[in-house]
Design a protein around this motif. Sequence first.
Motif, short mmCIF file in Angstrom:
data_model
loop_
_atom_site.label_atom_id
_atom_site.label_comp_id
_atom_site.label_asym_id
_atom_site.label_seq_id
_atom_site.Cartn_x
_atom_site.Cartn_y
_atom_site.Cartn_z
N UNK A 284 -5.85 6.46 -9.82
CA UNK A 284 -6.72 6.11 -8.70
C UNK A 284 -7.10 4.64 -8.78
N UNK A 285 -7.48 4.19 -9.97
CA UNK A 285 -7.87 2.79 -10.13
C UNK A 285 -6.69 1.84 -9.89
N UNK A 286 -5.51 2.22 -10.37
CA UNK A 286 -4.34 1.39 -10.11
C UNK A 286 -3.99 1.37 -8.61
N UNK A 287 -4.17 2.49 -7.95
CA UNK A 287 -3.91 2.55 -6.51
C UNK A 287 -4.84 1.61 -5.76
N UNK A 288 -6.13 1.65 -6.10
CA UNK A 288 -7.09 0.77 -5.43
C UNK A 288 -6.77 -0.70 -5.71
N UNK A 289 -6.35 -0.98 -6.94
CA UNK A 289 -5.99 -2.35 -7.30
C UNK A 289 -4.76 -2.81 -6.51
N UNK A 290 -3.82 -1.92 -6.31
CA UNK A 290 -2.62 -2.25 -5.54
C UNK A 290 -2.96 -2.53 -4.08
N UNK A 291 -3.91 -1.78 -3.54
CA UNK A 291 -4.37 -2.04 -2.18
C UNK A 291 -4.95 -3.44 -2.07
N UNK A 292 -5.68 -3.85 -3.09
CA UNK A 292 -6.25 -5.19 -3.12
C UNK A 292 -5.15 -6.24 -3.29
N UNK A 293 -4.16 -5.92 -4.12
CA UNK A 293 -3.04 -6.83 -4.31
C UNK A 293 -2.27 -7.05 -3.02
N UNK A 294 -2.10 -5.99 -2.25
CA UNK A 294 -1.42 -6.11 -0.95
C UNK A 294 -2.23 -6.98 -0.01
N UNK A 295 -3.55 -6.87 -0.10
CA UNK A 295 -4.42 -7.71 0.71
C UNK A 295 -4.22 -9.18 0.38
#
Length: 203
Positions: free
Chosen positions: A96-107
């Motif tokens: 879950x934390x990696x997923x949220x971080x990836x969403x931020x990375x895409x941003x």
Amino acid sequence: MWGLFKRKKPESEFLALLKFDADKYALAVEQFFTQMDSATRAHVLVAYENLLPVVSVMYSEAIKNGDVFTLDNFIPEAVKMLEASHGHEINSRRWAWFLFAAMLGRLERLSKTNAGALMAGAKVWCLLAEDAHFLKHLLPSNIVWKSDEKDWFDLDQSDQRMLEWTINIAMPPIFAEHETIHEFAQTHDFFLSPFKNRIGFMP
């Protein structure tokens, strides 16, 4: 035959985000992080610092097979791993934390060409900076993160220093261009000096 009439599995809300245009995606991610609790945001900061090595491994494997691998590929993989870890608290939290971080990375990647993404990313990083000090209590005893994944953080620093580190070192420098970050630095009384050599997620 009866399988033809089975209800289709609902699409993950995170996968649905990938279909949004840049402005809508940016707003959705900003709202998501704004509503997130402080402890989770602090752990997402840890995930973000460790995201590049994880993505790099998957990227290398994809290259070997003649495929392409980006954050847009990682997010569905993270969703799949998160769903598969149902009932396993450690894996569930980690993915879950990696997923949220990836969403931020895409941003971050979108912010190169989209003003809405740039503003949203700047606001999210201000939230992460304000919550970074929680890691001093959360990280030492946490069993989700491996010891080398915790090494990014000097937990002996003051709350103020951790806040400054998040903006000047952890945050991708492109967000430092936004007035939101300049105002944040003035409000929290520190000198804005972003680390220019940070490897980010933009092409």
